[in-house]
Design a protein around this motif. Structure first.
Motif, mmCIF file in Angstrom:
data_model
loop_
_atom_site.group_PDB
_atom_site.id
_atom_site.type_symbol
_atom_site.label_atom_id
_atom_site.label_comp_id
_atom_site.label_asym_id
_atom_site.label_seq_id
_atom_site.Cartn_x
_atom_site.Cartn_y
_atom_site.Cartn_z
ATOM 1 N N THR A 284 44.045 17.486 8.611
ATOM 2 C CA THR A 284 44.819 18.166 11.109
ATOM 3 C C THR A 284 45.477 19.530 9.788
ATOM 4 N N LYS B 258 47.168 12.532 13.201
ATOM 5 C CA LYS B 258 46.689 11.923 12.093
ATOM 6 C C LYS B 258 46.339 10.239 12.022
ATOM 7 N N SER C 294 40.145 16.099 15.897
ATOM 8 C CA SER C 294 40.686 16.373 14.661
ATOM 9 C C SER C 294 41.429 17.599 15.179
#
Length: 112
Positions: free
Chosen positions: A31, A45, A54
């Protein structure tokens, strides 16, 4: 024949090494390209990326797309959704601290 097999084995090892663990556990989705503060990105995450993706694009239909969530929900509404869940989203009040929920809500509310 041996040289071809050796080359193929070395190529596979090289490709696997490039995809290897960077020392962290859990998902290998990065990320770092997101604009979230480091701690908030790590919480996202670890807890959110499997359903929300994501890139905040959503992975389970339009309702999981968070790219412009701040345009349709306020920060308190987002915090409430994270805390108590709703629709297909599970509650996270037992998994995340109030501080983590607040930081996620603040970051996501900026997504306009």
């Amino acid at each position: 024949m041996f040289a071809k097999n050796l080359f193929a084995a070395m190529l596979i090892a090289l490709l696997l090494a490039a995809c290897g663990n960077n020392g962290s556990s859990g998902s290998q989705i990065s990320t770092s390209h997101m604009d979230a503060p480091e701690k908030t990105g790590a919480v996202y995450k670890a807890n959110c990326v499997s359903c929300h993706g994501s890139d905040l694009q959503g992975r389970m239909g339009d309702q999981t797309n968070l790219q412009k969530v701040g345009a349709r929900m306020t920060e308190p509404e987002i915090a409430e959704q994270i805390k108590h869940g709703g629709s297909s989203m599970p509650p996270f009040e037992d998994r995340l601290t109030d501080e983590q929920i607040a930081s996620l809500a603040a970051w996501l509310a900026s997504k306009q």
